[in-house]
Design an enzyme around this catalytic site. Sequence first.
Site, PDB file in Angstrom:
ATOM      1  N   TYR A 151     -19.332   0.239  -1.822  1.00 28.86           N
ATOM      2  CA  TYR A 151     -19.542   1.617  -2.268  1.00 28.86           C
ATOM      3  C   TYR A 151     -20.501   1.712  -3.445  1.00 28.86           C
ATOM      4  O   TYR A 151     -20.740   2.805  -3.948  1.00 28.86           O
ATOM      5  CB  TYR A 151     -18.213   2.248  -2.697  1.00 28.86           C
ATOM      6  CG  TYR A 151     -17.398   2.766  -1.553  1.00 28.86           C
ATOM      7  CD1 TYR A 151     -16.847   1.890  -0.620  1.00 28.86           C
ATOM      8  CD2 TYR A 151     -17.153   4.116  -1.400  1.00 28.86           C
ATOM      9  CE1 TYR A 151     -16.082   2.354   0.424  1.00 28.86           C
ATOM     10  CE2 TYR A 151     -16.383   4.594  -0.354  1.00 28.86           C
ATOM     11  CZ  TYR A 151     -15.855   3.707   0.551  1.00 28.86           C
ATOM     12  OH  TYR A 151     -15.094   4.179   1.586  1.00 28.86           O
ATOM     13  N   LYS A 201      -9.819 -10.274   1.300  1.00 25.86           N
ATOM     14  CA  LYS A 201     -10.196 -11.021   2.506  1.00 25.86           C
ATOM     15  C   LYS A 201     -10.959 -12.272   2.022  1.00 25.86           C
ATOM     16  O   LYS A 201     -12.075 -12.565   2.461  1.00 25.86           O
ATOM     17  CB  LYS A 201     -11.074 -10.122   3.397  1.00 25.86           C
ATOM     18  CG  LYS A 201     -11.379 -10.667   4.762  1.00 25.86           C
ATOM     19  CD  LYS A 201     -10.267 -10.445   5.769  1.00 25.86           C
ATOM     20  CE  LYS A 201     -10.559 -11.151   7.074  1.00 25.86           C
ATOM     21  NZ  LYS A 201      -9.479 -11.081   8.045  1.00 25.86           N
ATOM     22  N   ASP A 226      -6.021  -7.512   6.571  1.00 22.10           N
ATOM     23  CA  ASP A 226      -5.621  -7.161   7.946  1.00 22.10           C
ATOM     24  C   ASP A 226      -4.109  -7.325   8.115  1.00 22.10           C
ATOM     25  O   ASP A 226      -3.433  -6.478   8.711  1.00 22.10           O
ATOM     26  CB  ASP A 226      -6.411  -7.952   9.004  1.00 22.10           C
ATOM     27  CG  ASP A 226      -6.731  -9.371   8.584  1.00 22.10           C
ATOM     28  OD1 ASP A 226      -6.423  -9.734   7.434  1.00 22.10           O
ATOM     29  OD2 ASP A 226      -7.291 -10.131   9.391  1.00 22.10           O
ATOM     30  N   ASP A 286      -9.907   2.349   0.073  1.00 23.30           N
ATOM     31  CA  ASP A 286     -10.157   3.623   0.726  1.00 23.30           C
ATOM     32  C   ASP A 286      -9.405   3.688   2.055  1.00 23.30           C
ATOM     33  O   ASP A 286      -8.688   4.648   2.356  1.00 23.30           O
ATOM     34  CB  ASP A 286     -11.675   3.761   0.956  1.00 23.30           C
ATOM     35  CG  ASP A 286     -12.064   5.169   1.350  1.00 23.30           C
ATOM     36  OD1 ASP A 286     -11.237   6.083   1.186  1.00 23.30           O
ATOM     37  OD2 ASP A 286     -13.197   5.354   1.814  1.00 23.30           O
TER      38      ASP A 286
END
Length: 361
Positions: free
Chosen positions: A124, A191, A225, A249
Amino acid sequence: MSCRVTLLPGDGIGPEVARAMQKCVDATGVRIEWEEVVVGAPAIASQGTPLPPEAIASVKKNRVAIKGPIETPIGKGFRSVNVQLRQELDLYACVRPARYIEGTRAVNTKVDLVIFRENTEDLYAGVEFDTGSVEAGRLISLINEISPKKVRPDSAISIKPISAFGSERIVRKAFEYAVQNGRRKVSLVHKANIMKFTDGLFLRTGQQVAAEFAGKVEFEDVIVDNMCMQLVQKPELYDVLVLPNLYGDIVSDLCAGLVGGLGIAPGANIGAHAALFEPVHGSAPKYAGLNKVNPTATILSAVMMLRHIGETDAARRLEQAVCDVIREGRNVTYDLKADRNDPTAVGTQEMAEAICHKLRK
Ligand code: NAD
Protein backbone atom coordinates in the site's frame (compact mmCIF):
# COMPACT_ATOMS: atom_id res chain seq x y z
CA MET A 1 -15.72 22.06 27.75
CA SER A 2 -16.18 21.39 24.03
CA CYS A 3 -13.78 19.52 21.80
CA ARG A 4 -13.19 20.42 18.15
CA VAL A 5 -13.30 17.47 15.75
CA THR A 6 -12.73 17.50 11.99
CA LEU A 7 -15.64 15.90 10.12
CA LEU A 8 -14.93 14.58 6.61
CA PRO A 9 -18.31 13.26 5.38
CA GLY A 10 -16.81 11.64 2.25
CA ASP A 11 -18.93 10.61 -0.75
CA GLY A 12 -21.38 7.86 -1.79
CA ILE A 13 -23.16 6.80 1.41
CA GLY A 14 -20.59 8.79 3.46
CA PRO A 15 -22.62 11.97 4.06
CA GLU A 16 -25.67 9.94 5.19
CA VAL A 17 -23.82 7.80 7.72
CA ALA A 18 -21.81 10.83 8.90
CA ARG A 19 -25.04 12.76 9.55
CA ALA A 20 -26.50 9.81 11.47
CA MET A 21 -23.32 9.51 13.54
CA GLN A 22 -23.27 13.25 14.32
CA LYS A 23 -26.85 13.09 15.64
CA CYS A 24 -25.97 10.20 17.97
CA VAL A 25 -22.79 11.81 19.30
CA ASP A 26 -24.65 15.07 19.95
CA ALA A 27 -27.37 13.08 21.77
CA THR A 28 -24.77 11.81 24.29
CA GLY A 29 -24.50 15.40 25.56
CA VAL A 30 -20.78 15.65 24.80
CA ARG A 31 -20.17 19.07 23.25
CA ILE A 32 -18.34 18.58 19.98
CA GLU A 33 -17.53 21.50 17.72
CA TRP A 34 -17.65 19.85 14.28
CA GLU A 35 -15.28 21.37 11.72
CA GLU A 36 -16.62 20.00 8.44
CA VAL A 37 -14.39 19.81 5.36
CA VAL A 38 -15.62 18.50 1.99
CA VAL A 39 -13.51 15.67 0.50
CA GLY A 40 -13.96 13.02 -2.19
CA ALA A 41 -16.24 13.41 -5.24
CA PRO A 42 -17.87 16.72 -4.16
CA ALA A 43 -14.39 18.22 -3.59
CA ILE A 44 -13.30 17.10 -7.09
CA ALA A 45 -16.36 18.90 -8.50
CA SER A 46 -15.75 22.12 -6.57
CA GLN A 47 -11.96 22.24 -6.18
CA GLY A 48 -10.54 19.79 -8.70
CA THR A 49 -9.02 17.53 -6.03
CA PRO A 50 -10.53 14.87 -3.77
CA LEU A 51 -8.26 15.90 -0.89
CA PRO A 52 -8.06 19.71 -0.56
CA PRO A 53 -5.18 20.96 1.62
CA GLU A 54 -7.70 22.30 4.20
CA ALA A 55 -8.66 18.73 5.03
CA ILE A 56 -5.12 17.77 6.07
CA ALA A 57 -4.61 21.15 7.78
CA SER A 58 -7.83 20.75 9.79
CA VAL A 59 -6.91 17.25 11.02
CA LYS A 60 -3.39 18.41 11.91
CA LYS A 61 -4.82 21.31 13.91
CA ASN A 62 -7.61 19.42 15.71
CA ARG A 63 -5.69 16.13 16.02
CA VAL A 64 -8.99 14.20 16.01
CA ALA A 65 -11.15 13.50 12.96
CA ILE A 66 -13.97 11.25 11.84
CA LYS A 67 -14.74 10.49 8.23
CA GLY A 68 -17.21 8.75 6.00
CA PRO A 69 -15.97 6.53 3.16
CA ILE A 70 -14.53 7.93 -0.07
CA GLU A 71 -14.65 6.26 -3.46
CA THR A 72 -11.37 5.21 -5.08
CA PRO A 73 -11.54 4.63 -8.86
CA ILE A 74 -10.02 1.20 -9.65
CA GLY A 75 -6.80 1.17 -11.70
CA LYS A 76 -7.04 4.81 -12.86
CA GLY A 77 -7.59 8.41 -11.78
CA PHE A 78 -6.76 9.79 -8.32
CA ARG A 79 -4.75 7.88 -5.76
CA SER A 80 -6.82 6.68 -2.82
CA VAL A 81 -7.64 9.62 -0.56
CA ASN A 82 -7.78 7.21 2.35
CA VAL A 83 -4.24 5.98 1.73
CA GLN A 84 -3.03 9.58 1.24
CA LEU A 85 -4.59 10.72 4.52
CA ARG A 86 -3.04 7.81 6.41
CA GLN A 87 0.38 8.46 4.87
CA GLU A 88 0.42 12.27 5.13
CA LEU A 89 -0.70 12.23 8.75
CA ASP A 90 1.45 9.17 9.51
CA LEU A 91 -1.54 7.35 10.99
CA TYR A 92 0.43 4.16 11.28
CA ALA A 93 -1.96 2.03 13.34
CA CYS A 94 -5.25 0.92 11.88
CA VAL A 95 -7.31 -0.47 14.74
CA ARG A 96 -10.37 -2.54 13.88
CA PRO A 97 -12.36 -4.31 16.59
CA ALA A 98 -14.61 -7.21 15.56
CA ARG A 99 -16.98 -8.24 18.31
CA TYR A 100 -20.25 -10.17 18.26
CA ILE A 101 -23.31 -8.02 18.96
CA GLU A 102 -26.49 -9.88 19.90
CA GLY A 103 -29.15 -9.50 17.20
CA THR A 104 -26.76 -9.33 14.25
CA ARG A 105 -26.61 -11.94 11.49
CA ALA A 106 -23.18 -13.05 12.73
CA VAL A 107 -21.67 -16.23 11.33
CA ASN A 108 -19.99 -16.86 14.67
CA THR A 109 -21.05 -15.54 18.08
CA LYS A 110 -17.71 -16.16 19.81
CA VAL A 111 -15.72 -13.42 18.07
CA ASP A 112 -14.10 -10.74 20.22
CA LEU A 113 -10.98 -9.58 18.40
CA VAL A 114 -9.05 -6.39 17.85
CA ILE A 115 -6.99 -6.08 14.68
CA PHE A 116 -3.89 -3.87 14.47
CA ARG A 117 -3.04 -3.33 10.81
CA GLU A 118 0.13 -1.47 9.84
CA ASN A 119 -1.08 1.46 7.78
CA THR A 120 1.83 3.12 5.98
CA GLU A 121 4.03 0.48 4.33
CA ASP A 122 3.80 -2.79 2.42
CA LEU A 123 2.15 -3.00 -1.00
CA TYR A 124 0.00 0.00 0.00
CA ALA A 125 3.03 2.33 0.08
CA GLY A 126 2.04 3.50 -3.40
CA VAL A 127 5.43 2.73 -4.98
CA GLU A 128 4.11 1.42 -8.30
CA PHE A 129 5.28 1.41 -11.90
CA ASP A 130 2.93 0.78 -14.81
CA THR A 131 3.54 -1.77 -17.54
CA GLY A 132 5.52 -0.26 -20.42
CA SER A 133 6.61 2.83 -18.45
CA VAL A 134 10.20 4.06 -18.64
CA GLU A 135 10.52 3.63 -14.85
CA ALA A 136 9.24 0.04 -14.93
CA GLY A 137 11.66 -0.69 -17.77
CA ARG A 138 14.63 0.70 -15.80
CA LEU A 139 13.63 -1.17 -12.68
CA ILE A 140 13.12 -4.47 -14.53
CA SER A 141 16.56 -4.13 -16.18
CA LEU A 142 18.16 -3.52 -12.79
CA ILE A 143 16.33 -6.44 -11.17
CA ASN A 144 17.26 -8.78 -14.02
CA GLU A 145 20.89 -7.67 -13.62
CA ILE A 146 21.14 -8.17 -9.85
CA SER A 147 18.67 -10.99 -9.17
CA PRO A 148 18.78 -14.64 -10.24
CA LYS A 149 14.96 -14.47 -10.54
CA LYS A 150 13.90 -12.74 -13.75
CA VAL A 151 10.96 -10.38 -14.26
CA ARG A 152 9.07 -10.32 -17.58
CA PRO A 153 9.67 -7.07 -19.52
CA ASP A 154 5.94 -6.26 -19.84
CA SER A 155 5.35 -6.47 -16.08
CA ALA A 156 3.77 -3.77 -13.94
CA ILE A 157 5.54 -3.50 -10.61
CA SER A 158 4.39 -2.75 -7.04
CA ILE A 159 7.04 -2.48 -4.35
CA LYS A 160 6.52 -3.99 -0.91
CA PRO A 161 8.61 -2.00 1.59
CA ILE A 162 8.51 -3.24 5.20
CA SER A 163 10.87 -1.54 7.66
CA ALA A 164 12.09 -2.43 11.14
CA PHE A 165 10.86 1.00 12.29
CA GLY A 166 7.34 0.49 10.89
CA SER A 167 7.11 -3.07 12.21
CA GLU A 168 8.36 -2.14 15.67
CA ARG A 169 5.86 0.64 16.29
CA ILE A 170 2.78 -1.28 15.13
CA VAL A 171 3.63 -4.40 17.14
CA ARG A 172 4.41 -2.24 20.19
CA LYS A 173 1.05 -0.47 19.78
CA ALA A 174 -0.73 -3.86 19.73
CA PHE A 175 1.05 -5.01 22.89
CA GLU A 176 0.41 -1.72 24.69
CA TYR A 177 -3.28 -2.00 23.79
CA ALA A 178 -3.34 -5.60 25.07
CA VAL A 179 -1.84 -4.57 28.42
CA GLN A 180 -4.13 -1.52 28.83
CA ASN A 181 -7.27 -3.46 27.92
CA GLY A 182 -6.64 -6.74 29.72
CA ARG A 183 -6.20 -8.76 26.55
CA ARG A 184 -4.35 -12.05 26.96
CA LYS A 185 -2.63 -12.73 23.62
CA VAL A 186 -1.14 -11.02 20.57
CA SER A 187 -0.96 -13.08 17.35
CA LEU A 188 1.39 -11.78 14.66
CA VAL A 189 0.26 -12.71 11.16
CA HIS A 190 2.72 -13.07 8.28
CA LYS A 191 3.90 -15.06 5.27
CA ALA A 192 7.57 -15.17 6.25
CA ASN A 193 7.96 -18.71 4.91
CA ILE A 194 7.69 -17.22 1.38
CA MET A 195 8.64 -13.54 1.85
CA LYS A 196 11.67 -14.19 4.03
CA PHE A 197 13.00 -10.65 3.95
CA THR A 198 9.92 -8.39 4.17
CA ASP A 199 7.58 -10.55 6.25
CA GLY A 200 10.65 -12.10 7.88
CA LEU A 201 11.66 -8.67 9.18
CA PHE A 202 8.10 -8.02 10.42
CA LEU A 203 8.19 -11.34 12.29
CA ARG A 204 11.69 -10.94 13.79
CA THR A 205 10.97 -7.39 14.91
CA GLY A 206 7.68 -8.55 16.41
CA GLN A 207 9.46 -11.33 18.33
CA GLN A 208 11.86 -8.75 19.82
CA VAL A 209 9.02 -6.50 20.97
CA ALA A 210 7.11 -9.53 22.33
CA ALA A 211 10.10 -10.46 24.50
CA GLU A 212 9.67 -7.16 26.38
CA PHE A 213 6.10 -8.14 27.27
CA ALA A 214 6.88 -11.76 28.24
CA GLY A 215 4.91 -12.82 31.30
CA LYS A 216 2.31 -10.09 30.71
CA VAL A 217 0.87 -10.92 27.28
CA GLU A 218 1.18 -14.22 25.37
CA PHE A 219 2.62 -14.11 21.87
CA GLU A 220 2.39 -16.37 18.84
CA ASP A 221 2.93 -16.06 15.11
CA VAL A 222 0.56 -17.51 12.52
CA ILE A 223 0.93 -17.75 8.72
CA VAL A 224 -1.74 -15.66 7.04
CA ASP A 225 -3.47 -18.39 5.01
CA ASN A 226 -3.71 -20.63 8.05
CA MET A 227 -5.00 -17.65 10.06
CA CYS A 228 -7.87 -17.14 7.60
CA MET A 229 -8.96 -20.74 8.05
CA GLN A 230 -8.53 -20.63 11.84
CA LEU A 231 -10.59 -17.44 12.06
CA VAL A 232 -13.47 -19.06 10.21
CA GLN A 233 -13.35 -22.24 12.32
CA LYS A 234 -12.10 -21.16 15.77
CA PRO A 235 -12.14 -17.37 16.14
CA GLU A 236 -12.42 -17.70 19.92
CA LEU A 237 -8.74 -18.73 20.01
CA TYR A 238 -7.71 -15.19 19.02
CA ASP A 239 -7.63 -11.90 20.84
CA VAL A 240 -5.36 -9.17 19.40
CA LEU A 241 -4.00 -9.64 15.85
CA VAL A 242 -1.15 -7.59 14.38
CA LEU A 243 -0.55 -7.66 10.63
CA PRO A 244 1.26 -5.87 7.81
CA ASN A 245 -0.93 -3.58 5.72
CA LEU A 246 -2.31 -5.84 2.96
CA TYR A 247 -3.10 -8.89 5.12
CA GLY A 248 -4.60 -6.53 7.71
CA ASP A 249 -6.97 -5.09 5.15
CA ILE A 250 -8.18 -8.48 3.97
CA VAL A 251 -8.32 -10.21 7.36
CA SER A 252 -10.26 -7.32 8.92
CA ASP A 253 -12.98 -7.65 6.25
CA LEU A 254 -13.05 -11.40 6.94
CA CYS A 255 -13.58 -10.65 10.65
CA ALA A 256 -16.24 -8.04 9.82
CA GLY A 257 -18.01 -10.77 7.83
CA LEU A 258 -17.83 -13.16 10.81
CA VAL A 259 -19.66 -10.72 13.09
CA GLY A 260 -22.39 -9.72 10.65
CA GLY A 261 -20.98 -7.63 7.83
CA LEU A 262 -19.41 -4.30 6.97
CA GLY A 263 -22.43 -2.36 8.20
CA ILE A 264 -21.34 -2.84 11.81
CA ALA A 265 -17.51 -2.77 11.56
CA PRO A 266 -15.82 0.35 13.02
CA GLY A 267 -12.21 1.46 12.73
CA ALA A 268 -9.58 3.99 13.74
CA ASN A 269 -6.32 5.20 12.21
CA ILE A 270 -3.98 6.33 14.94
CA GLY A 271 -0.65 8.15 14.74
CA ALA A 272 1.60 9.93 17.19
CA HIS A 273 0.01 13.32 16.41
CA ALA A 274 -3.52 12.63 15.14
CA ALA A 275 -6.30 10.06 15.09
CA LEU A 276 -8.88 9.55 12.36
CA PHE A 277 -11.92 7.36 12.94
CA GLU A 278 -13.86 5.73 10.09
CA PRO A 279 -16.01 2.72 9.27
CA VAL A 280 -14.32 -0.25 7.57
CA HIS A 281 -16.83 -0.17 4.72
CA GLY A 282 -16.52 1.82 1.51
CA SER A 283 -18.78 4.33 -0.21
CA ALA A 284 -21.27 1.68 -1.51
CA PRO A 285 -22.22 3.93 -4.48
CA LYS A 286 -25.28 1.86 -5.43
CA TYR A 287 -26.92 2.81 -2.11
CA ALA A 288 -25.91 6.51 -2.12
CA GLY A 289 -28.72 8.91 -1.29
CA LEU A 290 -31.24 6.13 -0.56
CA ASN A 291 -31.25 6.47 3.27
CA LYS A 292 -30.90 2.67 3.34
CA VAL A 293 -27.52 1.59 4.70
CA ASN A 294 -26.56 0.79 8.24
CA PRO A 295 -25.04 3.70 10.20
CA THR A 296 -23.71 1.41 12.99
CA ALA A 297 -20.11 1.14 11.68
CA THR A 298 -19.74 4.92 11.68
CA ILE A 299 -21.49 5.32 15.04
CA LEU A 300 -19.24 2.67 16.62
CA SER A 301 -16.25 4.50 15.09
CA ALA A 302 -17.51 7.54 17.00
CA VAL A 303 -17.62 5.39 20.16
CA MET A 304 -13.90 4.73 19.62
CA MET A 305 -13.39 8.47 19.08
CA LEU A 306 -15.20 9.37 22.30
CA ARG A 307 -12.95 6.93 24.21
CA HIS A 308 -9.91 8.47 22.53
CA ILE A 309 -10.83 11.98 23.72
CA GLY A 310 -11.49 10.74 27.24
CA GLU A 311 -15.32 10.74 27.06
CA THR A 312 -15.50 7.17 28.31
CA ASP A 313 -18.92 7.41 29.94
CA ALA A 314 -20.52 8.85 26.77
CA ALA A 315 -18.75 6.14 24.75
CA ARG A 316 -20.16 3.41 26.99
CA ARG A 317 -23.69 4.87 26.84
CA LEU A 318 -23.61 5.25 23.06
CA GLU A 319 -22.28 1.72 22.55
CA GLN A 320 -24.98 0.35 24.86
CA ALA A 321 -27.70 2.27 22.97
CA VAL A 322 -26.46 0.84 19.64
CA CYS A 323 -26.37 -2.71 21.08
CA ASP A 324 -29.89 -2.31 22.58
CA VAL A 325 -31.38 -1.13 19.28
CA ILE A 326 -29.73 -4.00 17.39
CA ARG A 327 -30.75 -6.60 20.00
CA GLU A 328 -34.39 -5.43 19.90
CA GLY A 329 -34.27 -5.73 16.09
CA ARG A 330 -37.18 -3.35 15.37
CA ASN A 331 -35.58 -0.07 14.29
CA VAL A 332 -32.75 -1.54 12.26
CA THR A 333 -31.67 -1.33 8.64
CA TYR A 334 -32.26 -4.09 6.07
CA ASP A 335 -28.88 -5.78 6.61
CA LEU A 336 -29.74 -6.49 10.25
CA LYS A 337 -33.07 -8.14 9.46
CA ALA A 338 -33.29 -11.93 9.08
CA ASP A 339 -34.65 -11.33 5.57
CA ARG A 340 -32.91 -8.52 3.66
CA ASN A 341 -36.22 -7.71 1.92
CA ASP A 342 -38.09 -7.32 5.21
CA PRO A 343 -40.40 -4.32 4.61
CA THR A 344 -40.18 -3.33 8.31
CA ALA A 345 -36.49 -2.39 7.93
CA VAL A 346 -35.95 1.29 8.72
CA GLY A 347 -33.68 3.82 7.01
CA THR A 348 -30.26 5.14 8.06
CA GLN A 349 -31.60 8.23 9.81
CA GLU A 350 -34.48 6.36 11.51
CA MET A 351 -32.05 3.85 13.03
CA ALA A 352 -29.93 6.76 14.28
CA GLU A 353 -33.07 8.36 15.77
CA ALA A 354 -33.86 5.13 17.63
CA ILE A 355 -30.34 5.16 19.11
CA CYS A 356 -30.72 8.83 20.10
CA HIS A 357 -34.06 7.98 21.72
CA LYS A 358 -32.34 5.36 23.95
CA LEU A 359 -29.68 7.89 24.93
CA ARG A 360 -32.27 10.50 25.93
CA LYS A 361 -34.30 8.06 28.10
P1 NAD B 1 -18.24 -1.12 -0.01
O1 NAD B 1 -17.86 -1.35 1.43
O2 NAD B 1 -18.51 0.27 -0.38
O3 NAD B 1 -19.56 -1.95 -0.32
C1 NAD B 1 -19.62 -3.35 -0.49
C2 NAD B 1 -21.00 -3.83 -0.07
O4 NAD B 1 -21.04 -3.90 1.35
C3 NAD B 1 -22.14 -2.91 -0.45
O5 NAD B 1 -22.60 -3.15 -1.74
C4 NAD B 1 -23.16 -3.28 0.60
O6 NAD B 1 -23.83 -4.45 0.22
C5 NAD B 1 -22.32 -3.56 1.82
N1 NAD B 1 -22.21 -2.38 2.69
C6 NAD B 1 -21.17 -1.48 2.77
N2 NAD B 1 -21.43 -0.57 3.69
C7 NAD B 1 -22.65 -0.87 4.21
C8 NAD B 1 -23.46 -0.29 5.23
N3 NAD B 1 -23.09 0.80 5.91
N4 NAD B 1 -24.65 -0.88 5.49
C9 NAD B 1 -25.06 -1.96 4.84
N5 NAD B 1 -24.33 -2.57 3.89
C10 NAD B 1 -23.14 -2.03 3.58
O7 NAD B 1 -17.10 -1.77 -0.87
P2 NAD B 1 -16.78 -1.60 -2.44
O8 NAD B 1 -18.06 -1.70 -3.21
O9 NAD B 1 -15.70 -2.55 -2.69
O10 NAD B 1 -16.19 -0.14 -2.57
C11 NAD B 1 -16.91 1.01 -3.03
C12 NAD B 1 -15.97 2.19 -3.05
O11 NAD B 1 -15.57 2.52 -1.72
C13 NAD B 1 -14.68 1.92 -3.82
O12 NAD B 1 -14.39 3.06 -4.60
C14 NAD B 1 -13.63 1.72 -2.75
O13 NAD B 1 -12.35 2.09 -3.17
C15 NAD B 1 -14.15 2.65 -1.68
N6 NAD B 1 -13.68 2.28 -0.31
C16 NAD B 1 -13.43 3.32 0.53
C17 NAD B 1 -13.05 3.04 1.83
C18 NAD B 1 -12.78 4.19 2.76
O14 NAD B 1 -13.16 5.32 2.45
N7 NAD B 1 -12.13 3.97 3.88
C19 NAD B 1 -12.95 1.71 2.28
C20 NAD B 1 -13.26 0.69 1.39
C21 NAD B 1 -13.63 0.99 0.08
